[in-house]
Scaffold this active site. Sequence first.
Site, PDB file in Angstrom:
ATOM      1  N   THR A  86       0.891  -0.782   0.351  1.00 47.53           N
ATOM      2  CA  THR A  86       0.050  -0.342  -0.052  1.00 47.53           C
ATOM      3  C   THR A  86       0.254   0.890   0.162  1.00 47.53           C
ATOM      4  OG1 THR A  86      -0.356  -0.255   2.510  1.00 47.53           O
ATOM      5  CG2 THR A  86      -2.348  -0.983   1.191  1.00 47.53           C
ATOM      6  N   GLU A 152       0.367  -6.695  10.358  1.00 47.88           N
ATOM      7  CA  GLU A 152       1.661  -7.570  10.721  1.00 47.88           C
ATOM      8  C   GLU A 152       2.346  -5.922  11.285  1.00 47.88           C
ATOM      9  OE1 GLU A 152       2.993 -10.209  10.008  1.00 47.88           O
ATOM     10  OE2 GLU A 152       4.357  -9.519  10.826  1.00 47.88           O
ATOM     11  N   CYS A 268       7.951   2.306   5.243  1.00 49.62           N
ATOM     12  CA  CYS A 268       6.804   1.768   6.188  1.00 49.62           C
ATOM     13  C   CYS A 268       6.202   2.786   7.287  1.00 49.62           C
ATOM     14  CB  CYS A 268       6.931   0.965   7.097  1.00 49.62           C
ATOM     15  SG  CYS A 268       6.414  -0.990   6.317  1.00 49.62           S
TER      16      CYS A 268
HETATM   17  C1  UDX Z   1       8.824  -0.432  10.516  1.00 53.53           C
HETATM   18  C2  UDX Z   1       8.520  -1.147  11.973  1.00 53.53           C
HETATM   19  O1  UDX Z   1       8.870  -1.393  12.954  1.00 53.53           O
HETATM   20  C3  UDX Z   1       7.370  -2.722  12.020  1.00 53.53           C
HETATM   21  O2  UDX Z   1       7.098  -2.583  12.967  1.00 53.53           O
HETATM   22  C4  UDX Z   1       6.842  -2.061  10.849  1.00 53.53           C
HETATM   23  O3  UDX Z   1       5.690  -3.627  10.684  1.00 53.53           O
HETATM   24  C5  UDX Z   1       7.059  -1.319   9.437  1.00 53.53           C
HETATM   25  O4  UDX Z   1       7.916  -0.985   9.921  1.00 53.53           O
HETATM   26  P1  UDX Z   1      11.526  -1.065   9.918  1.00 53.53           P
HETATM   27  O5  UDX Z   1      10.605  -0.057   8.735  1.00 53.53           O
HETATM   28  O6  UDX Z   1      11.643  -2.273   8.612  1.00 53.53           O
HETATM   29  O7  UDX Z   1       9.864  -1.895  10.696  1.00 53.53           O
HETATM   30  O8  UDX Z   1      12.206  -0.731   9.773  1.00 53.53           O
HETATM   31  P2  UDX Z   1      12.510   0.586  11.854  1.00 53.53           P
HETATM   32  O9  UDX Z   1      13.202  -0.772  12.194  1.00 53.53           O
HETATM   33  O10 UDX Z   1      11.022   0.325  12.305  1.00 53.53           O
HETATM   34  O11 UDX Z   1      13.366   1.626  11.104  1.00 53.53           O
HETATM   35  C6  UDX Z   1      12.908   2.353  10.531  1.00 53.53           C
HETATM   36  C7  UDX Z   1      13.767   3.125  10.193  1.00 53.53           C
HETATM   37  O12 UDX Z   1      13.508   4.075  11.778  1.00 53.53           O
HETATM   38  C8  UDX Z   1      14.808   3.132   9.804  1.00 53.53           C
HETATM   39  O13 UDX Z   1      15.642   4.332   9.105  1.00 53.53           O
HETATM   40  C9  UDX Z   1      16.204   3.777  10.590  1.00 53.53           C
HETATM   41  O14 UDX Z   1      17.341   4.053  10.964  1.00 53.53           O
HETATM   42  C10 UDX Z   1      15.505   4.015  12.147  1.00 53.53           C
HETATM   43  N1  UDX Z   1      15.657   4.182  13.299  1.00 53.53           N
HETATM   44  C11 UDX Z   1      15.193   3.532  14.312  1.00 53.53           C
HETATM   45  C12 UDX Z   1      16.591   5.578  13.613  1.00 53.53           C
HETATM   46  O15 UDX Z   1      16.706   6.970  13.306  1.00 53.53           O
HETATM   47  N2  UDX Z   1      16.024   5.793  14.778  1.00 53.53           N
HETATM   48  C13 UDX Z   1      16.101   4.710  16.098  1.00 53.53           C
HETATM   49  O16 UDX Z   1      16.782   5.147  17.555  1.00 53.53           O
HETATM   50  C14 UDX Z   1      15.432   3.488  15.535  1.00 53.53           C
END
Ligand code: UDX
Length: 466
Positions: A86, A152, A268
Amino acid sequence: MKLTVIGCGYLGATHAACMAELGHDVLGVDVDEAKVERLTAGEVPFFEPGLQDILRRNIASGRLSFTTDHRAAAAHASVHFLGVGTPQEPRGHAADLGHVNAAIDALVPVLRGDHLIIGKSTVPVGTATGLAQRIAVLAADGVAVELAWSPEFLREGFAVEDTLTPDRIVVGTDPAGTTSSAVPVIRDIYREILETGVPLIETDWATAELVKVSANAFLATKISFINAISELCEIVGADVSTLADAIGHDARIGRRFLNAGLGFGGGCLPKDIRAFTARADELGAHRTLGFLREVDAINMRRRTAMVDLVSDAVGGDVLGRNIAVLGAAFKPESDDVRDSPALSVAGQLALRGASVTVFDPKALENSRRTYPMLAYASSGADACDRADAVVVATEWAEFVHMSPDELDEVVRAKVIVDGRRCLDPQMWLDAGWQYHAIGGPVTGRRRERHTANAHVVGHAAQTLRG
Ligand code: UDX
């Protein structure tokens, strides 16, 4: 149980493989023939630790196969997971439900008998209500199709672990429905997981839809909160990483997702907060999620702040300078470059006239496709060849653990800019490098924390099976 998973991207392919790993007989369905061919050959079309093993093992055991044929899906099972993408609309902030609608349109008319469709995609609140009406129109006479929503929560890089050992399973059903088979069916599907004590939260469609977007909005807010604080820390010379450690000790706050730096990207969080705000606007709640616009703005500012920091680090102007950018994926353990802060910084530096060379352990191919104007190297050291500054943009373990002497002889100037506050500044300073971090000075030894956070992923299935 016999199951299908419609949509075989990050979410669907992982879900299909993990459901087979739980012992189910799974048919994955995707409209992309090339993707289906690769999956059938046991190849994961993206980098996801541990997924290839599970995929191959279950294809070999005969419990997992893939097709482009929705009729085959209709004949294979009476329970269908929906895991299509999506994305953000091309000309707006709302979610584009084109793939969701197309999947329903392809599947429902060919169903016969009683079926359950379990939506997993992240959708705006109210989507399930609309889809149920669509299903009622499309279903043949005498066919009963129930719709449930079970969002999810998997993270890229931990997708297998998150699917097989989730924090919770949420299932939303029709609030007006009198009888529902969804909850007992979901209990059967996830029996092995639920027996380990994972909570199953039963609710209505709207709550289930909102749970997912609220979770992502909260995570995005947490990251932008610490990044906003880091802007202040930068002004007064405070250390935002130590501050995060200190506030994180309060169990109500928690230390996770408080790493200041280049901010969030990926497929996401950015699009989900925008779609959430757009949906609130549509519902007339214009002010309710206004703060998420600020969360988005703080996050996007990190990228320009980083470009300015690199410019300052090389004396005020990157024009004509060689800049090495280490990291292109939106986070480590992923080859995903969708809305990647690292690539955004690399692109902006190039637009300011720098000669930018990028290296990433897994995301080079995707990066080349997305940003063909940048130069790419086959190793970190290669990218740093005659660099006037080395920029760490994604905290891959190999960058966190690199030592200055690996680069001393390679670079033109010993200048390192830490976009993820993941390096040990003292080590670089001791080696005669200039060290700069986004969000202000770093005190203490940061490397240990990132080492402690490093996970070895991919064996969740075996763990689950004891
Ligand atoms: C996210 C959600 O965590 C997950 O539950 C959902 O299903 C999909 O979206 P994801 O996109 O895989 O998952 O990445 P995530 O680990 O959440 O990190 C997202 C972003 O935040 C990354 O760019 C990461 O570098 C950044 N981040 C994360 C930070 O800048 N600081 C942090 O402390 C944690």
